[in-house]
Design an enzyme around this catalytic site. Structure first.
Site, short mmCIF file in Angstrom:
data_model
loop_
_atom_site.label_atom_id
_atom_site.label_comp_id
_atom_site.label_asym_id
_atom_site.label_seq_id
_atom_site.Cartn_x
_atom_site.Cartn_y
_atom_site.Cartn_z
N CYS A 279 -24.38 -69.50 98.18
CA CYS A 279 -23.62 -68.76 99.20
C CYS A 279 -24.45 -68.54 100.46
O CYS A 279 -25.60 -68.10 100.40
CB CYS A 279 -23.20 -67.41 98.63
SG CYS A 279 -22.40 -66.33 99.83
N GLU B 81 -17.50 -60.65 110.19
CA GLU B 81 -16.37 -61.54 110.41
C GLU B 81 -15.16 -61.20 109.56
O GLU B 81 -15.29 -60.69 108.45
CB GLU B 81 -16.80 -62.98 110.13
CG GLU B 81 -17.77 -63.45 111.19
CD GLU B 81 -18.39 -64.79 110.90
OE1 GLU B 81 -18.82 -65.45 111.84
OE2 GLU B 81 -18.44 -65.19 109.73
N CYS C 50 -25.63 -59.66 102.39
CA CYS C 50 -25.40 -59.32 100.98
C CYS C 50 -26.74 -59.30 100.27
O CYS C 50 -27.64 -60.07 100.58
CB CYS C 50 -24.48 -60.36 100.34
SG CYS C 50 -24.08 -59.99 98.62
N CYS D 117 -14.79 -69.93 102.47
CA CYS D 117 -15.60 -69.15 101.53
C CYS D 117 -17.05 -69.60 101.57
O CYS D 117 -17.33 -70.79 101.52
CB CYS D 117 -15.13 -69.37 100.09
SG CYS D 117 -13.47 -68.84 99.81
N CYS E 112 -26.67 -65.04 95.66
CA CYS E 112 -26.16 -66.17 94.87
C CYS E 112 -26.62 -67.46 95.55
O CYS E 112 -26.60 -67.57 96.77
CB CYS E 112 -24.63 -66.12 94.79
SG CYS E 112 -24.03 -64.59 94.05
N CYS F 73 -8.92 -62.05 105.23
CA CYS F 73 -10.14 -61.97 104.44
C CYS F 73 -11.09 -61.02 105.18
O CYS F 73 -11.45 -61.29 106.33
CB CYS F 73 -10.70 -63.38 104.33
SG CYS F 73 -12.27 -63.48 103.52
N1 SAH Z 1 -19.27 -60.93 97.10
C1 SAH Z 1 -17.96 -61.14 96.64
C2 SAH Z 1 -16.97 -61.47 97.74
C3 SAH Z 1 -17.44 -62.37 98.84
S1 SAH Z 1 -17.74 -64.04 98.40
C4 SAH Z 1 -17.95 -62.20 95.55
O1 SAH Z 1 -18.98 -62.83 95.34
O2 SAH Z 1 -16.92 -62.35 94.92
C5 SAH Z 1 -16.08 -64.69 98.34
C6 SAH Z 1 -15.95 -65.95 97.47
O3 SAH Z 1 -16.56 -67.06 98.11
C7 SAH Z 1 -16.61 -65.78 96.11
O4 SAH Z 1 -15.79 -66.25 95.07
C8 SAH Z 1 -17.82 -66.65 96.30
O5 SAH Z 1 -18.36 -67.01 95.09
C9 SAH Z 1 -17.27 -67.78 97.14
N2 SAH Z 1 -18.27 -68.65 97.74
C10 SAH Z 1 -19.52 -68.33 98.14
N3 SAH Z 1 -20.16 -69.41 98.63
C11 SAH Z 1 -19.30 -70.46 98.52
C12 SAH Z 1 -19.38 -71.84 98.87
N4 SAH Z 1 -20.45 -72.35 99.44
N5 SAH Z 1 -18.31 -72.62 98.61
C13 SAH Z 1 -17.18 -72.10 98.07
N6 SAH Z 1 -17.05 -70.80 97.74
C14 SAH Z 1 -18.09 -69.98 97.96
FE1 SF4 Z 2 -22.99 -61.92 97.90
FE2 SF4 Z 2 -22.26 -64.42 98.41
FE3 SF4 Z 2 -22.93 -63.70 95.93
FE4 SF4 Z 2 -20.60 -62.81 97.00
S1 SF4 Z 2 -21.12 -64.95 96.53
S2 SF4 Z 2 -22.15 -61.63 95.85
S3 SF4 Z 2 -21.25 -62.59 99.15
S4 SF4 Z 2 -24.29 -63.72 97.71
#
Ligand code: SAH
Ligand code: SF4
Length: 362
Positions: free
Chosen positions: A122, A95, A115, A338, A119, A108
């Site tokens: 996420c 996406e 991934c 995000c 985390c 974006c």
């Molecule tokens: N992997 C990279 C980029 C993709 S994630 C990273 O982790 O930075 C992009 C952003 O979305 C990151 O700051 C991530 O922490 C945030 N993000 C992930 N899950 C989220 C959620 N449920 N609510 C708000 N932000 C979130």
């Molecule tokens: Fe991967 Fe989501 Fe963690 Fe970014 S925030 S590193 S996309 S698992």
């Protein structure tokens, strides 16, 4: 993308000069080809009106001109468009999200399908890892978005690697894409307007500082190792002190102000205690903090804090010299915000690819 031919979208000016030389063409032809691709953003050589037919034919023969296909587009009322994309006949989708503001238009982009880094907050992390996107697929997202917004009288002014995936876990393809986007001989976007967001892969942050001078955002989300390791497994490999050192080096090398992304998770990391620890952690670094209210998704154990709690956290930071805007994500209505990317698309459209084991970055 789906063919074995090199994709025209991943060649730099230098590559085009070499290609033209190998074909026995004069240098000005390479300049013309670059102008058509990087400035006029043509989709096929047939549009390059000042090139002779024989050159157009050989460009068609030697290269793939394929861009990702838009499988669906969802527009939200607040100016976001979520594009669901697919490369050739490959099943996995990814996406890109266009974010329209009054005076800027951001894109974006995704760097991977899924991934590895898992985390806990996420949704992409929940998917596991499917594959890396290549440079042409990353540039392809930009080219498609640019086609869409051009028809609205806009240009993509900012690109953030905040879609699916961990960009620094796909370093070679991402670094090449960033170079093409920011080079004066390429798409010519300012290095300050192309931001790579990372969960903190320290060796690759160092490498990025050597190869590219783009803006850097760090998904920090916690100011202590104990808490951060709970939320983000990668912290066990690259703890906060090591990360801080890499950020200071990156800043010294590039002169960029570092963006700190901090998701506010109720009762987890949103008290004044964490705000104080955060200020302490950032001491000595020129940073701007974005506070991101957690975007909920089904099955998530976390909650978004009450607005009052978020405001007290913010207030503490601003009194300590860190104005920290609370960034409500655009596109919530179409799951384009995000942390909400792609789980739906993978499950609805792709039954074939199996979820792979969640690996840890090397
Ligand atoms: N992997 C990279 C980029 C993709 S994630 C990273 O982790 O930075 C992009 C952003 O979305 C990151 O700051 C991530 O922490 C945030 N993000 C992930 N899950 C989220 C959620 N449920 N609510 C708000 N932000 C979130
Ligand atoms: Fe991967 Fe989501 Fe963690 Fe970014 S925030 S590193 S996309 S698992």
């Amino acid at each position: 993308m789906s063919t074995t031919l090199p994709n025209a979208m991943e060649l730099s000016k230098e590559d085009w000069l070499q290609h033209s030389q190998a074909k026995g063409l004069p240098k000005f032809r390479a300049n013309q080809i670059c102008e058509w691709i990087f400035d006029k953003k043509i989709s096929t050589p047939t549009e390059a009106s000042n090139l002779p037919g024989a050159i157009k034919s050989s460009l068609i023969q030697d290269f793939s001109w394929e861009k990702p296909k838009v499988i669906s587009r969802l527009d939200s009322e607040d100016g976001a468009s979520k594009l669901l994309l697919r490369s050739g006949e490959r099943l996995q989708t990814y996406e890109a999200v266009i974010l329209r503001y009054e005076n800027r238009t951001s894109l974006c982009v995704s760097s991977q399908v899924g991934c590895k880094l898992a985390c806990t907050f996420c949704q992409t992390g929940k998917l596991g890892f499917f594959r890396n996107l290549n440079t042409a697929e990353i540039i392809g997202q930009y080219r498609i978005a640019e086609d869409i917004v051009r028809s609205e009288g806009r240009r993509i002014s900012h690109i953030v690697f905040m879609g699916m995936g961990e960009p620094l876990d796909n370093f070679t393809a991402v670094s090449k894409a960033v170079k093409l986007l920011t080079s004066a001989d390429g798409y010519g976007l300012s290095q300050r307007r192309v931001t790579v967001s990372t969960s903190g892969l320290v060796p690759q942050i160092k490498q990025l500082g050597v190869e590219n001078k783009c803006a850097l955002a760090i998904s920090l989300h916690a100011p202590t190792d104990e808490l951060r390791s709970k939320l983000m497994p990668i912290n066990r490999k690259y703890p906060l002190a090591t990360l801080k050192q890499a950020l200071c080096e990156y800043q010294a090398q590039t002169g960029q102000v570092i963006t700190i992304e901090y998701i506010l998770l109720e009762e987890q990391n949103d008290s004044l205690k964490e705000a104080k620890q955060l200020v302490k952690y950032l001491h000595g670094l020129r940073a701007k903090i974005n506070l991101i209210p957690f975007n909920t998704h089904p099955g998530s154990p976390f909650l978004r804090p009450q607005i009052k709690r978020m405001e007290s956290f913010q207030k503490y930071l601003s009194t300590r010299g860190y104005p920290a805007p609370i960034r409500y994500s655009k596109g919530l209505g179409v799951s384009a915000a995000c942390g909400q990317l792609a789980a739906k698309s993978q499950h609805n459209l792709d039954s074939k690819p199996q979820r792979q084991n969640v690996l840890h970055a090397q």
